[in-house]
Design an enzyme around this catalytic site. Structure first.
Site, PDB file in Angstrom:
ATOM      1  N   TRP A 101       1.070  -1.195   0.035  1.00  0.00           N
ATOM      2  CA  TRP A 101       0.053  -0.152   0.216  1.00  0.00           C
ATOM      3  C   TRP A 101       0.725   1.163  -0.193  1.00  0.00           C
ATOM      4  CZ3 TRP A 101      -3.748  -2.071  -2.200  1.00  0.00           C
ATOM      5  CH2 TRP A 101      -4.370  -3.227  -1.524  1.00  0.00           C
ATOM      6  N   ASP A 168      -2.619   7.630   4.394  1.00  0.00           N
ATOM      7  CA  ASP A 168      -3.662   6.506   4.143  1.00  0.00           C
ATOM      8  C   ASP A 168      -4.289   5.758   5.465  1.00  0.00           C
ATOM      9  OD1 ASP A 168      -4.938   4.352   3.151  1.00  0.00           O
ATOM     10  OD2 ASP A 168      -3.293   3.645   1.888  1.00  0.00           O
ATOM     11  N   LYS A 192     -12.812  -1.159   5.317  1.00  0.00           N
ATOM     12  CA  LYS A 192     -12.106  -1.986   6.228  1.00  0.00           C
ATOM     13  C   LYS A 192     -12.825  -1.579   7.517  1.00  0.00           C
ATOM     14  CE  LYS A 192      -8.861  -2.945   3.396  1.00  0.00           C
ATOM     15  NZ  LYS A 192      -7.876  -2.311   2.600  1.00  0.00           N
TER      16      LYS A 192
HETATM   17  C1  LIG Z   1      -7.117  -1.949   1.449  1.00  0.00           C
HETATM   18  C2  LIG Z   1      -6.368  -0.997   1.414  1.00  0.00           C
HETATM   19  C3  LIG Z   1      -5.862  -0.066   0.360  1.00  0.00           C
HETATM   20  C4  LIG Z   1      -6.512  -0.337  -1.202  1.00  0.00           C
HETATM   21  O1  LIG Z   1      -7.821   0.005  -0.851  1.00  0.00           O
HETATM   22  P1  LIG Z   1      -8.839  -0.152  -2.180  1.00  0.00           P
HETATM   23  O2  LIG Z   1      -9.951   0.864  -1.882  1.00  0.00           O
HETATM   24  O3  LIG Z   1      -8.878  -1.580  -2.428  1.00  0.00           O
HETATM   25  O4  LIG Z   1      -8.321   0.826  -3.316  1.00  0.00           O
HETATM   26  C5  LIG Z   1      -5.043   0.995   0.599  1.00  0.00           C
HETATM   27  N1  LIG Z   1      -4.431   1.268   1.514  1.00  0.00           N
HETATM   28  C6  LIG Z   1      -4.678   0.453   2.816  1.00  0.00           C
HETATM   29  C7  LIG Z   1      -3.779   0.946   3.881  1.00  0.00           C
HETATM   30  C8  LIG Z   1      -5.555  -0.605   2.667  1.00  0.00           C
HETATM   31  O5  LIG Z   1      -5.720  -1.251   3.687  1.00  0.00           O
END
Ligand SMILES: *Cc1c(COP(=O)(O)O)cnc(C)c1O
Length: 351
Positions: A101, A168, A192
């Site tokens: 990520w 993020d 999540k």
């Molecule tokens: C799951 C995740 C992503 C990707 O997310 P998408 O919505 O599938 O693009 C990015 N960063 C983190 C920390 C994640 O857990």
């Protein structure tokens, strides 16, 4: 049998939220129409958008300097949209690489300006969070991944930089209080810890915009969505509705402070059990272990599948580790009760 949902994402939501969402799929607010079929321009849905934004502001204590957007394209689109909108082509952004990520965010941002990876935990398989960062004076911002869903690490304190943090927070948004004065931007794919897949929350300090001269396609320009309050085009109405219900649930259950306490208690229960067991160990540096996603390994690798099977027999679903890491991963987002963590600990103790 009760199922305990340890999947990393899409992930657990409170039962009451899903029940309310299910009822609204048949009849939304007594309107005789489904939330799936009403116009996003209707007064009923307008109220959902307003409440969703207001709850984000209230839960995190956001001032007017921040915009709150509900977008599409996942957190993965924010990897490039953040740089496209915030980083001039002759400017630099600093990044910390904490594994999967953050590595993707680095690649995408590099298409729009200079990216300097100022620290990385790759040397130890991403099992820790790099500290003591030297931030280049000419960096526009510092990008971090606050919780590393795959590698199992989490920032428990954020770097002091003098630069806006771009974070993020896909897997730990609303899991704890934040000092928002440190952040320039936060983004989170909903699936999540916020809601179903399909919308991405973006929180953005508006004064960071306008620093780049580049032409940005309308749909990828944050200003488009700020001006239209996330209604420039049809928003992902149902995911936003469910996220709104989930934020109501967070508020009714004591807000992010109470979530932090709940989450800390669950994580302590699981990590203590890992430490105490001869059959498991956690490869992550103690002070950096994720409260949301616990990564742990079997002492005897040949028993990996056996443990996953035993867990499933006890209703504990989704404890298989990410394919790039192996072993086990237990995701314990806000909606998970400590009783579910206890159910997994019971399986571990009996193993
Ligand atoms: C799951 C995740 C992503 C990707 O997310 P998408 O919505 O599938 O693009 C990015 N960063 C983190 C920390 C994640 O857990």
């Amino acid at each position: 049998m009760k199922k305990h949902n340890f999947y990393a994402g899409p992930a657990i939501l409170p039962k009451s939220v899903m029940q309310e969402a299910a009822a609204a799929c048949v009849d939304f607010n007594g309107s005789g129409l489904s939330v799936l079929e009403i116009s996003h321009r209707s007064a009923d849905f307008g109220a959902v958008m307003e409440e969703a934004e207001a709850l984000v502001r209230e839960l995190l204590g956001l001032g007017d300097e921040f915009a709150v957007l509900f977008l599409t394209g996942g957190a993965s689109s924010q990897f490039f949209m953040s740089a496209m909108n915030l980083l001039a082509s002759d400017a630099k952004a600093a990044f910390v690489n904490t594994g999967r990520w953050s590595d993707k965010a680095i690649v995408e941002a590099g298409q729009f300006g200079t990216v300097e990876v100022i620290a990385s935990s790759e040397d130890k398989n991403y099992a820790y969070i790099p500290k003591d960062l030297a931030i280049p004076a000419d960096a526009t911002y510092l990008h971090i991944t606050s919780n590393n869903t795959v590698t199992g690490t989490q920032y428990h304190s954020f770097p002091v930089t003098g630069k806006p943090l771009v974070a993020d927070m896909s897997s730990d948004i609303f899991s704890r209080p934040l000092d928002m004065s440190r952040f320039g931007m936060i983004y989170a794919g909903a699936q999540k810890n916020l809601g179903p897949a399909g919308t991405t929350l973006v929180i953005l300090r508006k004064d960071l915009l306008g620093k780049t001269e580049r032409a940005i396609p309308t749909m990828l320009d944050y200003n488009t969505h700020i001006k239209k309050a996330s209604m420039f085009n049809t928003p992902p109405a149902f995911p936003i509705y469910v996220a709104m219900l989930n934020m109501r649930w967070i508020k009714a259950n004591g807000g992010v402070e109470a979530m932090a306490k709940r989450n800390a208690a669950k994580a302590a229960l699981l990590y203590d059990a890992i430490e105490a067991s001869p059959n498991f160990h956690c490869p992550i540096a103690k002070e950096d272990r994720s409260v949301m996603n616990a990564v742990f390994m079997p002492t005897d690798e040949s028993r990996t599948a056996e443990f996953i099977e035993k867990a499933a027999e006890a209703g504990c679903i989704g404890v298989k580790g990410h394919r790039s890491v192996g072993g086990f991963r237990a995701s314990m987002y806000n909606a998970m009760d400590i009783a579910s963590v206890q159910a997994l600990v019971d399986v571990m103790n009996a193993f």
